[in-house]
Design a protein around this motif. Structure first.
Motif, PDB file in Angstrom:
ATOM      1  N   PRO A  46       0.872  -1.158  -0.074  1.00  0.00           N
ATOM      2  CA  PRO A  46      -0.001  -0.069   0.220  1.00  0.00           C
ATOM      3  C   PRO A  46       0.744   1.328   0.024  1.00  0.00           C
ATOM      4  O   PRO A  46       0.454   2.414  -0.681  1.00  0.00           O
ATOM      5  N   LEU A  47       2.042   1.300   0.586  1.00  0.00           N
ATOM      6  CA  LEU A  47       2.756   2.416   0.800  1.00  0.00           C
ATOM      7  C   LEU A  47       3.523   2.766  -0.680  1.00  0.00           C
ATOM      8  O   LEU A  47       3.477   3.715  -0.996  1.00  0.00           O
ATOM      9  N   PHE A  48       3.769   1.498  -1.370  1.00  0.00           N
ATOM     10  CA  PHE A  48       4.323   1.957  -3.090  1.00  0.00           C
ATOM     11  C   PHE A  48       3.286   2.426  -3.610  1.00  0.00           C
ATOM     12  O   PHE A  48       3.554   3.370  -4.647  1.00  0.00           O
ATOM     13  N   LEU A  49       2.131   1.751  -3.548  1.00  0.00           N
ATOM     14  CA  LEU A  49       0.820   2.138  -4.534  1.00  0.00           C
ATOM     15  C   LEU A  49       0.582   3.506  -4.131  1.00  0.00           C
ATOM     16  O   LEU A  49       0.164   4.222  -5.247  1.00  0.00           O
ATOM     17  N   VAL A  50       0.470   4.128  -2.784  1.00  0.00           N
ATOM     18  CA  VAL A  50      -0.008   5.299  -2.562  1.00  0.00           C
ATOM     19  C   VAL A  50       0.987   6.191  -2.892  1.00  0.00           C
ATOM     20  O   VAL A  50       0.721   7.505  -3.503  1.00  0.00           O
ATOM     21  N   SER A  51       2.325   6.020  -3.100  1.00  0.00           N
ATOM     22  CA  SER A  51       3.305   6.874  -3.524  1.00  0.00           C
ATOM     23  C   SER A  51       3.124   6.963  -4.955  1.00  0.00           C
ATOM     24  O   SER A  51       3.261   8.306  -5.366  1.00  0.00           O
ATOM     25  N   LEU A  52       2.743   5.974  -5.728  1.00  0.00           N
ATOM     26  CA  LEU A  52       2.515   6.245  -7.090  1.00  0.00           C
ATOM     27  C   LEU A  52       1.324   6.968  -7.252  1.00  0.00           C
ATOM     28  O   LEU A  52       1.454   7.866  -8.195  1.00  0.00           O
ATOM     29  N   PHE A 110      -9.275   8.064  -0.269  1.00  0.00           N
ATOM     30  CA  PHE A 110      -8.775   6.650  -0.721  1.00  0.00           C
ATOM     31  C   PHE A 110      -7.127   6.568  -0.251  1.00  0.00           C
ATOM     32  O   PHE A 110      -6.486   5.720   0.143  1.00  0.00           O
ATOM     33  N   PRO A 111      -6.345   7.604  -1.253  1.00  0.00           N
ATOM     34  CA  PRO A 111      -4.868   7.224  -0.805  1.00  0.00           C
ATOM     35  C   PRO A 111      -4.597   7.426   0.663  1.00  0.00           C
ATOM     36  O   PRO A 111      -3.615   6.593   1.190  1.00  0.00           O
ATOM     37  N   TYR A 112      -5.214   8.210   1.461  1.00  0.00           N
ATOM     38  CA  TYR A 112      -4.865   8.451   2.962  1.00  0.00           C
ATOM     39  C   TYR A 112      -5.418   6.914   3.713  1.00  0.00           C
ATOM     40  O   TYR A 112      -4.761   6.730   4.831  1.00  0.00           O
ATOM     41  N   SER A 113      -6.581   6.565   3.140  1.00  0.00           N
ATOM     42  CA  SER A 113      -7.089   5.186   3.734  1.00  0.00           C
ATOM     43  C   SER A 113      -6.090   4.114   3.762  1.00  0.00           C
ATOM     44  O   SER A 113      -5.958   3.259   4.646  1.00  0.00           O
ATOM     45  N   LEU A 114      -5.451   4.166   2.374  1.00  0.00           N
ATOM     46  CA  LEU A 114      -4.298   3.216   2.305  1.00  0.00           C
ATOM     47  C   LEU A 114      -2.951   3.383   3.227  1.00  0.00           C
ATOM     48  O   LEU A 114      -2.518   2.341   3.789  1.00  0.00           O
ATOM     49  N   LEU A 115      -2.818   4.428   3.494  1.00  0.00           N
ATOM     50  CA  LEU A 115      -1.723   4.853   4.360  1.00  0.00           C
ATOM     51  C   LEU A 115      -2.143   4.181   5.913  1.00  0.00           C
ATOM     52  O   LEU A 115      -1.295   3.893   6.644  1.00  0.00           O
ATOM     53  N   VAL A 116      -3.470   4.425   6.164  1.00  0.00           N
ATOM     54  CA  VAL A 116      -4.019   3.831   7.403  1.00  0.00           C
ATOM     55  C   VAL A 116      -4.017   2.284   7.424  1.00  0.00           C
ATOM     56  O   VAL A 116      -3.499   1.609   8.408  1.00  0.00           O
ATOM     57  N   VAL A 117      -4.060   1.858   6.285  1.00  0.00           N
ATOM     58  CA  VAL A 117      -3.970   0.373   6.162  1.00  0.00           C
ATOM     59  C   VAL A 117      -2.513  -0.194   6.390  1.00  0.00           C
ATOM     60  O   VAL A 117      -2.373  -1.130   7.182  1.00  0.00           O
ATOM     61  N   ALA A 118      -1.597   0.690   5.940  1.00  0.00           N
ATOM     62  CA  ALA A 118      -0.271   0.262   6.176  1.00  0.00           C
ATOM     63  C   ALA A 118       0.236   0.237   7.364  1.00  0.00           C
ATOM     64  O   ALA A 118       0.835  -0.647   8.157  1.00  0.00           O
ATOM     65  N   VAL A 119      -0.426   1.451   8.369  1.00  0.00           N
ATOM     66  CA  VAL A 119      -0.032   1.321   9.606  1.00  0.00           C
ATOM     67  C   VAL A 119      -0.701   0.496  10.420  1.00  0.00           C
ATOM     68  O   VAL A 119      -0.180  -0.221  11.514  1.00  0.00           O
ATOM     69  N   LEU A 120      -1.977  -0.081  10.048  1.00  0.00           N
ATOM     70  CA  LEU A 120      -2.655  -1.363  10.699  1.00  0.00           C
ATOM     71  C   LEU A 120      -1.833  -2.441  10.619  1.00  0.00           C
ATOM     72  O   LEU A 120      -1.931  -3.407  11.553  1.00  0.00           O
ATOM     73  N   MET A 121      -1.477  -2.824   9.312  1.00  0.00           N
ATOM     74  CA  MET A 121      -0.758  -3.983   9.159  1.00  0.00           C
ATOM     75  C   MET A 121       0.511  -4.022   9.965  1.00  0.00           C
ATOM     76  O   MET A 121       1.318  -5.165  10.166  1.00  0.00           O
ATOM     77  N   TYR A 122       1.228  -2.931  10.172  1.00  0.00           N
ATOM     78  CA  TYR A 122       2.377  -2.926  10.907  1.00  0.00           C
ATOM     79  C   TYR A 122       2.332  -3.089  12.450  1.00  0.00           C
ATOM     80  O   TYR A 122       3.240  -3.349  13.065  1.00  0.00           O
TER      81      TYR A 122
END
Length: 382
Positions: A46-52, A110-122
């Protein structure tokens, strides 16, 4: 001293493991390879795709394109794009002709929600790192050190047995004393054995590991459901009707009631959501497999050390429920096999033991090294 005795002396001295030159603490792996892969994919994707997505937004500018009336100036058209992007509300009519509105705000966040997903996965990784990894680190250091020391004790025991056998005038008496010592468990290593037995009755580490996998499984399922919700409700509507007749513009007669707009980034967000959801669905069986590893004993590693005295007792105790801290430690010992110097040597001895014709004469590494040292093979057969 004869040539054979001199050769045996050199062989046994070379068999001893040297003291580790550096600290083992820095080289220990406190994550299983599958867990490390899960962390890399679930957090990194998610971090990679959000950066794109952010890079595309910064490079292309506006993410929305509205079809303003032809009599609008350039500044008025830019205002329409900005106002519609800020509101992101679709105005339409139902089957009976009543006005309805539908918020498309989820596309904007949506991009910021993927950042939240990355934090949750960590978060499961942080739970393991701070709740279980320190204790696991101490356990691995102690057990690895004791296993290597147990190997060295066995080699030194062979050296002593060789000297006693050479000084003995009756070889049969020597082997009888050896068998009696084994029956009375003089060769066992009580500290290591009792420590491993104690870990078999502990469940704190395995509880944290199961909780880690359950949290990861929960976050993966929640993310997939969130993406499915977006696709069913929003990700099939790349065009919407925007209303800017609000505020000071509400009474302006030349402004149309609705202005059609199109989301420029819509296909990119669709591709990102499908990629993240597809990969996460494929990772769910991996998480389940990691949890199911605790349902059976990993006896392969300590089976090699059963050639050392009294480790067969530990195998008999492994017949209980495998969901305990000892099974977790065995999995991490397997992951840190490069730090276990004695394992390679004992594994080679185990291979030779399997290839030996008279298997009944070789029960432990002590027996094998005794044969290598040139002692008589007159030990009573079992």
């Amino acid at each position: 001293m004869s040539l054979s005795h001199t050769a045996a002396e050199y062989m046994l001295s070379d068999a001893l493991l040297p003291d580790p030159g550096g600290s083992r603490a820095k080289g220990l792996r406190l994550e299983l390879p599958s867990d490390r892969l899960l962390k890399f994919v679930t957090v990194g994707l998610p971090l990679f795709l959000v950066s794109l997505a952010f890079a595309r937004e910064f490079s292309t500018g506006s993410q929305i394109s509205c079809f303003s009336p032809t009599n609008f100036t350039g500044k008025q058209s830019a205002y329409v794009d900005t106002a519609c992007w800020d509101s992101l509300v679709h105005h339409g009519f139902d089957a009976e002709g009543h006005a309805v509105t539908k918020s498309l705000w989820a596309l904007k966040v949506f991009p910021y929600s993927l950042l939240v997903v990355a934090v949750l996965m960590y978060m499961p990784y942080l739970l393991w790192r701070y709740a279980a990894a320190p204790a696991l680190h101490c356990d691995l250091l102690f057990i690895i050190d004791e296993l290597d020391k147990s190997y060295n004790r066995s080699v030194r025991l062979v050296q002593h047995m060789r000297k006693v056998q050479q000084a003995s005038a009756e070889p049969e008496r020597f082997w009888e004393e050896y068998e009696r010592a084994r029956r009375e468990r003089y060769f066992e290593f009580p500290l290591l054995e009792r420590y491993l037995t104690c870990k078999q009755h502990a469940h704190s580490m395995v509880f944290i590991y199961i909780l880690r996998n359950l949290l990861l499984l929960l976050f993966l399922a929640a993310t997939c459901l969130y993406l499915v919700f977006l696709h069913l409700n929003i990700f099939f509507q790349d065009e919407f009707s925007c209303s800017i007749k609000t505020g000071l513009l509400q009474a302006e007669p030349h402004i149309p009631l609705l202005i059609p707009c199109k989301l420029v980034f819509f296909s990119v967000f669709q591709l990102i959501s499908v990629s993240v959801g597809g990969v996460y669905i494929l990772l769910i069986p991996v998480v389940i497999y990691n949890a199911l590893q605790l349902c059976q004993w990993d006896k392969g590693l300590l089976a090699v050390y059963e050639m050392l005295p009294a480790f067969d007792l530990l195998s008999r105790k492994m017949l209980t429920c495998p969901v305990n801290d000892l099974n977790i430690i065995l999995l991490f010992l397997r992951a840190n096999i490069s730090e276990l110097t004695s394992f390679g040597r004992l594994n080679a001895v185990s291979a030779l033991r399997e290839a030996t014709a008279n298997k009944q004469d070789i029960d432990t590494v002590v027996d094998f090294m005794t044969l290598l040292a040139g002692l008589e093979t007159t030990k009573p057969k079992h």
